[in-house]
Design a protein around this motif. Structure first.
Motif, short mmCIF file in Angstrom:
data_model
loop_
_atom_site.label_atom_id
_atom_site.label_comp_id
_atom_site.label_asym_id
_atom_site.label_seq_id
_atom_site.Cartn_x
_atom_site.Cartn_y
_atom_site.Cartn_z
N TRP A 33 -3.49 -1.89 -19.18
CA TRP A 33 -4.02 -0.84 -18.32
C TRP A 33 -3.05 0.34 -18.38
CZ3 TRP A 33 -8.43 0.19 -15.79
CH2 TRP A 33 -8.42 1.20 -14.83
N THR A 34 -3.54 1.51 -18.75
CA THR A 34 -2.68 2.68 -18.96
C THR A 34 -3.06 3.86 -18.09
OG1 THR A 34 -4.11 3.40 -20.79
CG2 THR A 34 -2.23 2.00 -21.35
N PHE A 35 -3.86 3.64 -17.06
CA PHE A 35 -4.38 4.76 -16.27
C PHE A 35 -3.69 4.91 -14.92
CE2 PHE A 35 -7.72 2.99 -18.95
CZ PHE A 35 -8.01 4.08 -19.76
N GLY A 36 -2.62 4.17 -14.69
CA GLY A 36 -1.88 4.32 -13.45
C GLY A 36 -2.49 3.54 -12.29
N ASN A 55 -1.55 -5.07 -7.01
CA ASN A 55 -2.74 -4.41 -6.46
C ASN A 55 -2.78 -2.92 -6.78
OD1 ASN A 55 -4.19 -6.56 -5.05
ND2 ASN A 55 -2.39 -6.64 -3.71
N ASP A 56 -2.30 -2.57 -7.96
CA ASP A 56 -2.28 -1.16 -8.33
C ASP A 56 -3.63 -0.65 -8.84
OD1 ASP A 56 0.34 -0.61 -7.66
OD2 ASP A 56 1.14 -1.09 -9.64
N LEU A 88 1.40 5.07 2.15
CA LEU A 88 0.15 5.56 2.70
C LEU A 88 -0.49 4.46 3.52
CD1 LEU A 88 -1.27 7.12 -0.60
CD2 LEU A 88 -0.25 8.39 1.30
N TYR A 89 -1.56 4.80 4.22
CA TYR A 89 -2.37 3.78 4.86
C TYR A 89 -2.82 2.79 3.79
CZ TYR A 89 -6.52 1.54 6.72
OH TYR A 89 -7.46 0.61 7.09
N ASP A 90 -2.53 1.51 4.00
CA ASP A 90 -2.76 0.52 2.95
C ASP A 90 -3.63 -0.61 3.49
OD1 ASP A 90 -2.67 -1.20 0.82
OD2 ASP A 90 -0.50 -1.19 0.61
N ASP A 125 -3.86 4.56 -5.29
CA ASP A 125 -3.99 5.97 -4.95
C ASP A 125 -5.31 6.27 -4.25
OD1 ASP A 125 -1.57 6.40 -6.12
OD2 ASP A 125 -2.37 7.24 -7.99
N ARG A 126 -6.33 5.43 -4.52
CA ARG A 126 -7.67 5.63 -3.96
C ARG A 126 -8.16 7.07 -4.18
NH1 ARG A 126 -5.23 2.72 -0.04
NH2 ARG A 126 -5.06 4.47 1.40
#
Length: 364
Positions: free
Chosen positions: A176-179, A213-214, A13-15, A184-185
């Motif tokens: 961290w368990t929320f993906g 940077n997730d 995606l646009y990053d 994804d923004r």
């Protein structure tokens, strides 16, 4: 010199944080121009052979080909496993390797190589720099949030050691368990869960271990209680930053911007520094022999000016470049490590990272 790097995969995606295709390469090319200026007076010519590997190409084969072509000085902007492949592939060919991309502590420890100089800082140096800053501010209660990737786990290990080293307390340590919410923004349904994630923890700061940077950039201002965010996002430690303009570095920033049409990133600075170290050694010794250059770099009196306010040098026990690190928020420098008051019998720079008595490196 040769430079080996991996091709940067296009983002799905646009990053906002996309890695430039010429990361590290642009820094090394600028340094070669700097070297060439001096070379006009010393009769030396400096050239750079850049090799960009696709995802399935073997870095060891690339290194052997460079060595077979007569190149004995290689800058490697590679992950740790690839760096070791390069070093081991050319260890009998008289090649000197400069690591500008891998921060793994074991590369300076039990996996160290005598023919590898580390320009990139270790994770221990990065987390020690942040821990010193937090200790000076007396923000001593840390809430550590750790991502699922291998690099996240290694960063968290280094942070735990740094906290103990500088008297900080980790009051909560959670995965961290929320993906990848930041990548994804999106305002997914898990947003409320992520917000509640930090509730009830009495901490001064949240320390994020998210090298990919997730999710780290998702956390600021979404916590239930007001919390500062430091670590791999928020307030960070690094060798370089676009806001750095002290000690004459504005001219380096300007030259890089004119040359590459973008700002200088840490990997660019590290590649620039590696090539400049070779240039300085070649000029001083009037030699292109890699053994002569390596011996000069290892000498106790070696140092190089690199826009950091103090000369940089090399630690003899693991061949890591000792240097100040910048403590910065996204658009500004907040501090410089080592902080005042942290003393060492040799140099305050050795308060960052593994000291000689702590090292597991045995250079042969």
């Amino acid at each position: 010199m040769g430079l080996i790097t991996r091709a940067v995969p296009p983002p799905p995606l646009y990053d906002l944080l996309a890695v430039p295709e010429d990361e590290a390469v642009a820094g090394a090319e600028l340094a070669m121009k700097d070297n060439a200026t001096t070379g006009l007076f010393t009769g030396q010519v400096f050239t750079l052979e850049n090799v960009t590997l696709s995802e399935d190409e073997d870095p060891a084969e690339a290194a052997r080909k460079l060595a077979d072509d007569g190149i004995r000085l290689i800058i490697a902007n590679l992950a740790a496993a690839d760096l070791l492949k390069v070093a081991d592939a050319v260890k009998d060919k008289g090649v000197v390797v400069f690591n500008v991309g891998a921060s793994d502590d074991d590369l300076r420890g039990e996996k160290c190589r005598a023919d590898v100089f580390h320009i990139a800082p270790s994770r221990a140096m990065l987390t020690d720099a942040l821990a010193q800053f937090l200790a000076v501010k007396r923000w001593s209660k840390l809430f550590l949030v750790v991502g699922p990737n291998a690099g996240d786990q290694l960063y968290a290990e280094a942070l735990r050691r740094s906290a103990k080293k500088f008297g900080l307390k980790i009051v909560a340590d959670k995965p961290w368990t929320f993906g990848p919410l930041a990548r994804d923004r999106s305002d997914s349904i898990t947003r409320s869960d992520a917000l509640v994630f930090s509730r009830g923890v009495d901490a001064d700061v949240i320390v994020v271990a998210d090298e990919a940077n997730d999710f780290g950039n998702y956390i600021p201002f979404r916590t239930f209680e007001p919390r500062l965010v430091v670590g791999t996002q928020g307030l960070t430690a690094s060798t370089w930053h676009p806001a750095q303009d002290a000690w004459g570095s504005a001219q380096l920033q300007s030259r890089f911007l004119r040359n590459s049409n973008r700002v200088m990133r840490p990997a660019d600075y590290q590649a620039w520094l590696a090539a400049r170290m070779v240039g300085e050694a070649a000029t001083r010794t009037r030699s292109a022999d890699p053994d002569v250059i390596a011996k000069y770099l290892r000498a106790p009196d070696f140092n190089i000016a690199a826009f950091k306010g103090v000369p940089l040098s090399i630690r003899p026990w693991d061949q890591q470049v000792r240097q100040p690190l910048l403590i910065a928020q996204p658009l500004g420098i907040v501090g410089v490590a080592p902080e005042e008051g942290f003393l060492h019998q040799r140099t305050p720079l050795d308060t960052l990272g593994a000291d000689e008595r702590e090292t597991k490196c045995r250079l042969n």
